[in-house]
Design a protein around this motif. Structure first.
Motif, PDB file in Angstrom:
ATOM      1  N   LEU A  44       0.477  -1.376  -0.211  1.00  0.00           N
ATOM      2  CA  LEU A  44       0.055  -0.237  -0.529  1.00  0.00           C
ATOM      3  C   LEU A  44       0.993   1.066  -0.492  1.00  0.00           C
ATOM      4  O   LEU A  44       0.178   2.166  -0.952  1.00  0.00           O
ATOM      5  CB  LEU A  44      -0.574  -0.110   1.235  1.00  0.00           C
ATOM      6  CG  LEU A  44      -2.595  -0.942   1.098  1.00  0.00           C
ATOM      7  CD1 LEU A  44      -3.010  -0.651   2.198  1.00  0.00           C
ATOM      8  CD2 LEU A  44      -2.806  -0.475  -0.105  1.00  0.00           C
ATOM      9  N   GLY A  45       1.985   1.356   0.869  1.00  0.00           N
ATOM     10  CA  GLY A  45       2.661   2.429   0.517  1.00  0.00           C
ATOM     11  C   GLY A  45       3.363   2.824  -0.582  1.00  0.00           C
ATOM     12  O   GLY A  45       3.680   3.681  -0.980  1.00  0.00           O
ATOM     13  N   THR A  76       3.629   5.881  -6.154  1.00  0.00           N
ATOM     14  CA  THR A  76       4.111   4.714  -7.687  1.00  0.00           C
ATOM     15  C   THR A  76       2.347   4.784  -8.499  1.00  0.00           C
ATOM     16  O   THR A  76       2.379   5.388  -9.575  1.00  0.00           O
ATOM     17  CB  THR A  76       3.972   3.630  -7.721  1.00  0.00           C
ATOM     18  OG1 THR A  76       3.104   2.885  -7.114  1.00  0.00           O
ATOM     19  CG2 THR A  76       5.306   3.396  -7.071  1.00  0.00           C
ATOM     20  N   SER A  77       1.302   5.400  -7.771  1.00  0.00           N
ATOM     21  CA  SER A  77      -0.184   5.682  -8.523  1.00  0.00           C
ATOM     22  C   SER A  77      -0.353   7.209  -8.709  1.00  0.00           C
ATOM     23  O   SER A  77      -0.763   6.399 -10.046  1.00  0.00           O
ATOM     24  CB  SER A  77      -1.162   5.205  -7.784  1.00  0.00           C
ATOM     25  OG  SER A  77      -1.527   6.422  -6.976  1.00  0.00           O
ATOM     26  N   GLU A  78       0.757   7.928  -8.064  1.00  0.00           N
ATOM     27  CA  GLU A  78       0.481   8.846  -8.987  1.00  0.00           C
ATOM     28  C   GLU A  78       1.475   9.490  -9.948  1.00  0.00           C
ATOM     29  O   GLU A  78       1.091   9.853 -11.359  1.00  0.00           O
ATOM     30  CB  GLU A  78       0.815  10.274  -7.728  1.00  0.00           C
ATOM     31  CG  GLU A  78       0.337   9.904  -6.688  1.00  0.00           C
ATOM     32  CD  GLU A  78      -0.386  11.399  -5.745  1.00  0.00           C
ATOM     33  OE1 GLU A  78      -0.644  11.755  -7.400  1.00  0.00           O
ATOM     34  OE2 GLU A  78      -0.201  11.881  -5.753  1.00  0.00           O
ATOM     35  N   TYR A  79       2.612   8.170  -9.768  1.00  0.00           N
ATOM     36  CA  TYR A  79       2.801   8.386 -11.721  1.00  0.00           C
ATOM     37  C   TYR A  79       2.550   7.569 -12.736  1.00  0.00           C
ATOM     38  O   TYR A  79       2.691   7.609 -13.905  1.00  0.00           O
ATOM     39  CB  TYR A  79       4.691   8.368 -11.780  1.00  0.00           C
ATOM     40  CG  TYR A  79       5.466   9.247 -10.591  1.00  0.00           C
ATOM     41  CD1 TYR A  79       6.600  10.241 -11.270  1.00  0.00           C
ATOM     42  CD2 TYR A  79       5.510   9.134  -8.856  1.00  0.00           C
ATOM     43  CE1 TYR A  79       6.611  10.679 -10.074  1.00  0.00           C
ATOM     44  CE2 TYR A  79       6.362   9.210  -8.183  1.00  0.00           C
ATOM     45  CZ  TYR A  79       6.972  10.493  -9.093  1.00  0.00           C
ATOM     46  OH  TYR A  79       7.675  11.307  -8.159  1.00  0.00           O
ATOM     47  N   ARG A  80       1.867   6.484 -11.907  1.00  0.00           N
ATOM     48  CA  ARG A  80       1.214   5.654 -13.570  1.00  0.00           C
ATOM     49  C   ARG A  80       0.273   6.485 -13.780  1.00  0.00           C
ATOM     50  O   ARG A  80      -0.424   6.222 -14.897  1.00  0.00           O
ATOM     51  CB  ARG A  80       1.067   4.358 -12.657  1.00  0.00           C
ATOM     52  CG  ARG A  80       0.254   3.292 -13.593  1.00  0.00           C
ATOM     53  CD  ARG A  80      -0.157   2.417 -12.922  1.00  0.00           C
ATOM     54  NE  ARG A  80      -1.067   0.908 -13.968  1.00  0.00           N
ATOM     55  CZ  ARG A  80      -1.319  -0.175 -13.485  1.00  0.00           C
ATOM     56  NH1 ARG A  80      -1.471  -0.379 -12.549  1.00  0.00           N
ATOM     57  NH2 ARG A  80      -1.470  -0.668 -14.350  1.00  0.00           N
ATOM     58  N   TYR A  81      -0.665   6.905 -13.324  1.00  0.00           N
ATOM     59  CA  TYR A  81      -1.879   8.003 -14.298  1.00  0.00           C
ATOM     60  C   TYR A  81      -1.177   9.478 -13.691  1.00  0.00           C
ATOM     61  O   TYR A  81      -2.655   9.968 -14.048  1.00  0.00           O
ATOM     62  CB  TYR A  81      -2.873   8.026 -12.922  1.00  0.00           C
ATOM     63  CG  TYR A  81      -3.408   5.790 -12.182  1.00  0.00           C
ATOM     64  CD1 TYR A  81      -3.830   5.541 -13.786  1.00  0.00           C
ATOM     65  CD2 TYR A  81      -2.897   5.346 -11.540  1.00  0.00           C
ATOM     66  CE1 TYR A  81      -4.419   4.085 -13.850  1.00  0.00           C
ATOM     67  CE2 TYR A  81      -3.700   3.678 -11.152  1.00  0.00           C
ATOM     68  CZ  TYR A  81      -3.855   3.902 -12.457  1.00  0.00           C
ATOM     69  OH  TYR A  81      -4.281   2.559 -12.775  1.00  0.00           O
ATOM     70  N   ALA A 131       8.868   5.955  -3.980  1.00  0.00           N
ATOM     71  CA  ALA A 131       9.772   7.071  -4.280  1.00  0.00           C
ATOM     72  C   ALA A 131      11.029   7.295  -4.676  1.00  0.00           C
ATOM     73  O   ALA A 131      11.236   7.881  -6.349  1.00  0.00           O
ATOM     74  CB  ALA A 131      10.359   8.268  -3.144  1.00  0.00           C
ATOM     75  N   LEU A 132      11.219   6.150  -4.859  1.00  0.00           N
ATOM     76  CA  LEU A 132      13.260   5.856  -5.263  1.00  0.00           C
ATOM     77  C   LEU A 132      12.434   4.749  -6.537  1.00  0.00           C
ATOM     78  O   LEU A 132      13.573   5.458  -7.648  1.00  0.00           O
ATOM     79  CB  LEU A 132      13.259   4.562  -4.598  1.00  0.00           C
ATOM     80  CG  LEU A 132      15.222   4.321  -5.350  1.00  0.00           C
ATOM     81  CD1 LEU A 132      16.003   5.617  -5.108  1.00  0.00           C
ATOM     82  CD2 LEU A 132      15.498   3.126  -3.602  1.00  0.00           C
ATOM     83  N   VAL A 133      11.691   4.154  -6.876  1.00  0.00           N
ATOM     84  CA  VAL A 133      12.035   3.239  -7.997  1.00  0.00           C
ATOM     85  C   VAL A 133      10.282   3.887  -9.379  1.00  0.00           C
ATOM     86  O   VAL A 133      10.743   3.589 -10.787  1.00  0.00           O
ATOM     87  CB  VAL A 133      11.243   2.008  -7.959  1.00  0.00           C
ATOM     88  CG1 VAL A 133      12.423   1.560  -7.454  1.00  0.00           C
ATOM     89  CG2 VAL A 133      10.413   1.572  -7.431  1.00  0.00           C
ATOM     90  N   THR A 175      14.809  11.500  -3.038  1.00  0.00           N
ATOM     91  CA  THR A 175      14.664  10.916  -4.313  1.00  0.00           C
ATOM     92  C   THR A 175      13.487  12.115  -4.648  1.00  0.00           C
ATOM     93  O   THR A 175      13.964  12.324  -6.398  1.00  0.00           O
ATOM     94  CB  THR A 175      14.346   9.814  -4.315  1.00  0.00           C
ATOM     95  OG1 THR A 175      13.104   9.917  -4.083  1.00  0.00           O
ATOM     96  CG2 THR A 175      15.711   8.928  -3.521  1.00  0.00           C
ATOM     97  N   THR A 176      12.362  12.487  -4.502  1.00  0.00           N
ATOM     98  CA  THR A 176      11.177  13.299  -5.045  1.00  0.00           C
ATOM     99  C   THR A 176      11.369  15.283  -5.201  1.00  0.00           C
ATOM    100  O   THR A 176      11.289  15.105  -6.201  1.00  0.00           O
ATOM    101  CB  THR A 176      10.119  13.093  -4.199  1.00  0.00           C
ATOM    102  OG1 THR A 176       9.796  11.470  -3.815  1.00  0.00           O
ATOM    103  CG2 THR A 176       8.321  13.545  -4.434  1.00  0.00           C
ATOM    104  N   VAL A 177      12.399  15.646  -4.073  1.00  0.00           N
ATOM    105  CA  VAL A 177      12.319  17.093  -4.519  1.00  0.00           C
ATOM    106  C   VAL A 177      13.553  17.121  -5.691  1.00  0.00           C
ATOM    107  O   VAL A 177      13.176  17.713  -6.271  1.00  0.00           O
ATOM    108  CB  VAL A 177      13.354  16.676  -2.705  1.00  0.00           C
ATOM    109  CG1 VAL A 177      13.741  18.728  -3.311  1.00  0.00           C
ATOM    110  CG2 VAL A 177      12.003  17.145  -2.078  1.00  0.00           C
TER     111      VAL A 177
END
Length: 260
Positions: free
Chosen positions: A75-76, A81-86, A170-172, A253-255
């Motif tokens: 879930l984490g 990753t769902s934000e990047y996927r969609y 966030a890393l992958v 990684t996100t910043v």
């Protein structure tokens, strides 16, 4: 910040994934408890599970919920990753340009969801373990079975594994890779380091080993010997340290990385 956390929780709870994962986690706990109930007191190859009316059996059975950490981790991963996927991550960062605040909100949301999952599994265990002990003629004791400590261990394990998943996501960034990575880590890598005696000196410092130390369950069903875990307090500190490390990885990684 509270608004951002609510937004992250809303994103998750408006999907079907969270309750599907919760249901699967409870089914896994049910299978583990069913095994412990069915084979309680049965001896095989010189090793045996404790009898159902004993405090040791209640202690072992109560710890079954710790296996739900993998679902909290997945879930984490999905929270990020769902934000990047969609392709919703662009809108998220435009609404909140300070990316570190977004990641902190996701981390807090992950902790809350992990805690929610742990409460669900603890309630399920109480509804199963307590009747199993009393109907077998035993006396259920919170102190003798170390229920408070084990419950705290399950709570910390599930909450912090959600944080691990956010850091991994966030890393992958890729959802499939993140989920596969979480499964491989939980079921392959950690089991290798914890299950092989020669590697246990390293495995006890991994998140899974730290979680086992916090639970402090010394059952040796397979007859391979009980690993020398860290003290319970040290396991808690190691687990928290991993949570902070993965949170730092998620933020850094996100910043620093471009989202396009």
């Amino acid at each position: 910040m509270s608004g951002l956390v609510k937004a992250e929780l809303r994103k998750l709870f408006t999907t079907r994934l969270w309750w599907i994962m919760l249901l699967v986690m409870l089914l896994l706990a049910a299978l583990r408890l069913g095994f412990l109930i069915a084979f309680a007191g049965v001896e095989q190859n010189g090793a045996a599970l404790p009898a159902r009316d004993s405090a040791q059996w209640a202690e072992t059975a109560w710890s079954a919920g710790a296996a739900g950490g993998i679902f909290a981790m997945i879930l984490g991963v999905v929270l990020v990753t769902s934000e990047y996927r969609y392709q919703t991550i662009t809108g998220t960062f435009l609404a909140t340009p300070r990316r570190n605040r977004v990641i902190v909100a996701k981390l807090v949301a992950g902790l809350l969801v992990g805690a929610l999952f742990s409460l669900a599994v603890l309630v399920f265990q109480a509804a199963t373990v307590i009747p199993a002990v009393t109907l077998s003629g035993g006396e259920f004791s919170l102190s003798a079975s170390r229920i408070p400590q084990i419950s705290l261990g399950i709570l910390m394990t599930l909450a912090l594994y959600a944080v691990f998943g956010i850091g991994l996501g966030a890393l992958v960034r890729n959802q499939i890779a993140g989920i596969i990575g979480a499964i491989v880590w939980a079921y392959v890598i950690e089991n290798i380091f914890i299950g092989i005696p020669a590697l246990q000196s390293v495995g006890k410092w991994l998140p899974g080993g730290a979680a086992q130390a916090l639970l402090s369950i010394d059952l040796d069903v397979a007859g391979l010997g009980v690993p020398e875990w860290l003290p319970a307090w040290a396991g808690a500190l190691v687990l928290i340290g991993y949570g902070l490390l993965f949170a730092a990885v998620a933020t850094a990684t996100t910043v620093r990385r471009d989202i396009t």
